[in-house]
Design a protein around this motif. Structure first.
Motif, PDB file in Angstrom:
ATOM      1  N   HIS A 274      41.156 104.003  66.077  1.00  0.00           N
ATOM      2  CA  HIS A 274      41.202 103.013  66.953  1.00  0.00           C
ATOM      3  C   HIS A 274      41.906 104.220  68.128  1.00  0.00           C
ATOM      4  N   ASP A 275      41.320 104.528  69.585  1.00  0.00           N
ATOM      5  CA  ASP A 275      41.150 106.025  70.207  1.00  0.00           C
ATOM      6  C   ASP A 275      42.815 106.216  70.168  1.00  0.00           C
ATOM      7  N   ALA A 276      44.342 104.703  70.583  1.00  0.00           N
ATOM      8  CA  ALA A 276      45.242 105.358  70.581  1.00  0.00           C
ATOM      9  C   ALA A 276      46.375 106.151  69.534  1.00  0.00           C
ATOM     10  N   ILE A 277      45.613 106.248  67.897  1.00  0.00           N
ATOM     11  CA  ILE A 277      46.285 106.289  66.734  1.00  0.00           C
ATOM     12  C   ILE A 277      46.085 108.114  67.167  1.00  0.00           C
ATOM     13  N   SER A 278      46.596 109.266  67.074  1.00  0.00           N
ATOM     14  CA  SER A 278      46.509 110.303  67.182  1.00  0.00           C
ATOM     15  C   SER A 278      46.404 110.619  65.380  1.00  0.00           C
ATOM     16  N   THR A 279      47.418 110.079  64.420  1.00  0.00           N
ATOM     17  CA  THR A 279      47.206 110.432  63.280  1.00  0.00           C
ATOM     18  C   THR A 279      47.829 109.315  62.566  1.00  0.00           C
ATOM     19  N   ALA A 280      47.061 109.840  61.423  1.00  0.00           N
ATOM     20  CA  ALA A 280      46.969 108.541  59.916  1.00  0.00           C
ATOM     21  C   ALA A 280      48.625 109.026  58.936  1.00  0.00           C
ATOM     22  N   ILE A 281      49.130 108.788  58.031  1.00  0.00           N
ATOM     23  CA  ILE A 281      50.127 109.448  57.305  1.00  0.00           C
ATOM     24  C   ILE A 281      49.924 108.857  56.623  1.00  0.00           C
ATOM     25  N   PRO A 282      48.807 108.222  55.290  1.00  0.00           N
ATOM     26  CA  PRO A 282      48.808 108.484  53.995  1.00  0.00           C
ATOM     27  C   PRO A 282      49.813 109.013  52.809  1.00  0.00           C
ATOM     28  N   GLY A 283      50.045 108.452  51.895  1.00  0.00           N
ATOM     29  CA  GLY A 283      50.509 109.399  51.560  1.00  0.00           C
ATOM     30  C   GLY A 283      50.192 109.619  49.905  1.00  0.00           C
ATOM     31  N   GLY A 284      50.737 111.368  49.377  1.00  0.00           N
ATOM     32  CA  GLY A 284      50.289 111.617  48.277  1.00  0.00           C
ATOM     33  C   GLY A 284      50.385 112.930  47.387  1.00  0.00           C
ATOM     34  N   ARG A 285      50.469 111.751  45.859  1.00  0.00           N
ATOM     35  CA  ARG A 285      51.478 112.328  45.409  1.00  0.00           C
ATOM     36  C   ARG A 285      50.615 112.958  44.087  1.00  0.00           C
ATOM     37  N   ASN A 286      49.822 113.586  44.449  1.00  0.00           N
ATOM     38  CA  ASN A 286      48.990 114.381  43.837  1.00  0.00           C
ATOM     39  C   ASN A 286      47.280 115.007  44.621  1.00  0.00           C
ATOM     40  N   ALA A 287      47.517 116.240  43.896  1.00  0.00           N
ATOM     41  CA  ALA A 287      46.169 117.223  45.171  1.00  0.00           C
ATOM     42  C   ALA A 287      44.795 116.224  45.183  1.00  0.00           C
ATOM     43  N   GLN A 288      44.355 114.831  43.398  1.00  0.00           N
ATOM     44  CA  GLN A 288      43.706 114.025  44.152  1.00  0.00           C
ATOM     45  C   GLN A 288      43.216 113.595  44.723  1.00  0.00           C
ATOM     46  N   GLN A 289      45.009 112.410  45.065  1.00  0.00           N
ATOM     47  CA  GLN A 289      44.998 111.342  46.216  1.00  0.00           C
ATOM     48  C   GLN A 289      44.824 112.430  47.579  1.00  0.00           C
ATOM     49  N   VAL A 290      45.407 113.335  47.740  1.00  0.00           N
ATOM     50  CA  VAL A 290      44.723 114.221  49.059  1.00  0.00           C
ATOM     51  C   VAL A 290      43.563 114.231  49.045  1.00  0.00           C
ATOM     52  N   GLU A 291      42.735 114.592  48.323  1.00  0.00           N
ATOM     53  CA  GLU A 291      41.762 115.069  48.341  1.00  0.00           C
ATOM     54  C   GLU A 291      40.664 113.354  49.245  1.00  0.00           C
ATOM     55  N   ARG A 292      41.104 112.890  48.403  1.00  0.00           N
ATOM     56  CA  ARG A 292      40.675 111.336  48.844  1.00  0.00           C
ATOM     57  C   ARG A 292      40.597 110.911  49.845  1.00  0.00           C
ATOM     58  N   ASN A 293      42.005 111.517  50.970  1.00  0.00           N
ATOM     59  CA  ASN A 293      42.679 111.332  52.185  1.00  0.00           C
ATOM     60  C   ASN A 293      42.230 111.832  52.794  1.00  0.00           C
ATOM     61  N   CYS A 294      41.636 113.184  52.804  1.00  0.00           N
ATOM     62  CA  CYS A 294      40.998 114.173  53.539  1.00  0.00           C
ATOM     63  C   CYS A 294      40.051 113.454  54.072  1.00  0.00           C
ATOM     64  N   ALA A 295      39.428 113.130  52.867  1.00  0.00           N
ATOM     65  CA  ALA A 295      37.692 112.497  53.364  1.00  0.00           C
ATOM     66  C   ALA A 295      37.493 111.756  54.276  1.00  0.00           C
ATOM     67  N   ALA A 296      38.045 111.111  54.365  1.00  0.00           N
ATOM     68  CA  ALA A 296      38.648 110.091  55.236  1.00  0.00           C
ATOM     69  C   ALA A 296      37.655 110.486  57.151  1.00  0.00           C
ATOM     70  N   SER A 297      38.701 111.539  56.716  1.00  0.00           N
ATOM     71  CA  SER A 297      38.279 112.666  58.282  1.00  0.00           C
ATOM     72  C   SER A 297      36.379 112.780  58.997  1.00  0.00           C
TER      73      SER A 297
END
Length: 327
Positions: A274-297
């Motif tokens: 959506h054009d209005a969204i500047s950023t999304a803020i998923p949580g990350g409890r470990n490095a693996q979750q962060v890697e999966r989240n960042c891959a979306a960009s």
């Protein structure tokens, strides 16, 4: 990692940022659990470090997350090396005499800001947000004057409001104070789409999409029979009756997603489509979750036809249109 402008602040933020609620661990207030269960500090620090390596430059927290522990962990990770990093924190939730209350007084906001700065080991909070005030308080409180004063004193750079309901988002936009709005936005929660997001875009408010994975539900790893542990807020925000409604709908979304094997990544891509969204803020409890989240960009926005199909699917679902469970 791709970057977007956070509304009228002019700041460039990673379109996938870091929601630091979960790393605050367990947190009980007035007999109700507001945390996610314990997250080992070593895992939290590894998640934060990996996020920076992958280009995340915005971290969202609150004084109430883990009763200050989330801010403390961020301070331990980045204290003395905040350059190039934006921190967003929140204020207003207080427990007094065993009861949870909201306090938007100048005295409390000023005191809380100073405490957050100490925990964060930082001289200024980049974005300071009211934490879910009701519509009346948004329209009538003197909070803009308080936050303007904190900005003049150099304790905060910008300010905004975290809202729960569409009418609260509209109240912020109609009052016109502040720079950003944080709101729930995901494939299951689209109630902000008709009015709030278009007006925010028109008025150049930065929009932070919280719960883009809807507390993990949109990853597809939970079933209709899932029951969360008692030290996890989802035990009451997503009780069994709610999970029995949501789990089959995630399977419907899987079909709309062309059976994407990474439903979590697909859900994040929906949020940033959506054009209005500047950023999304998923949580990350470990490095693996962060890697999966960042891959979306890296994968980018979803095809417009797919996004339109999800909007239409949501509009035709009476249960989802009235869904307001969560925090």
């Amino acid at each position: 990692m791709h970057y977007r402008t956070l509304g009228k602040t002019g700041a460039k933020v990673s379109e996938i940022s870091f929601g630091a609620w979960a790393i605050g661990g367990a947190s009980e207030a007035a007999g109700t659990q507001w945390g996610w269960g314990e997250t080992p500090e070593r895992d939290a620090l590894a998640a934060l470090a990996r996020a920076r390596e992958l280009g995340v430059n915005c971290f969202d927290t609150a004084d109430v997350y883990g009763n200050g522990r989330s801010e403390e962990v961020l301070g331990k990770a980045f204290g003395g090396k905040w350059e190039g990093i934006l921190v967003a924190s929140k204020v207003g939730n207080v427990v007094r005499n065993g009861a949870g209350v909201k306090d938007w007084s100048r005295q409390h906001i000023t005191w809380s800001c100073e405490q957050s700065l100490k925990r964060l080991r930082k001289d200024v909070i980049d974005l300071y947000q009211l934490h879910n005030p009701v519509e009346h308080d948004i329209r009538n409180g003197d909070w803009p004057e308080t936050l303007d004063r904190l900005a003049e004193e150099g304790k905060i750079r910008w300010y905004g409001v975290s809202v729960f309901l569409p009418e609260e988002g509209m109240a912020v936009l109609e009052r016109g104070a502040g720079h950003t709005i944080q709101l729930a936005y995901n494939a299951l929660r689209q109630e902000m789409t008709p009015r709030v997001l278009p007006l925010a875009l028109k008025k150049n408010f930065g929009i932070i999409a919280r719960v883009p994975l809807y507390y993990g539900v949109l990853t597809g790893k939970y079933s209709a029979e899932t029951k969360f542990s008692t030290d996890d807020h989802r035990s009451h925000t997503l009780p069994p009756a709610t999970m029995r409604e949501l789990a089959p709908r995630v399977q419907q979304l899987r079909k709309l997603a062309d059976n994407d094997p990474d439903m979590g990544g697909w859900a994040l891509r929906f949020a940033i489509s959506h054009d209005a969204i500047s950023t999304a803020i998923p949580g990350g409890r470990n490095a693996q979750q962060v890697e999966r989240n960042c891959a979306a960009s890296d994968k980018g926005r979803l095809p417009e036809k797919q996004v339109a199909a999800v909007h239409m699917w949501w509009q035709q679902d009476d249960y989802l249109r009235e869904l307001r469970t969560g925090l």
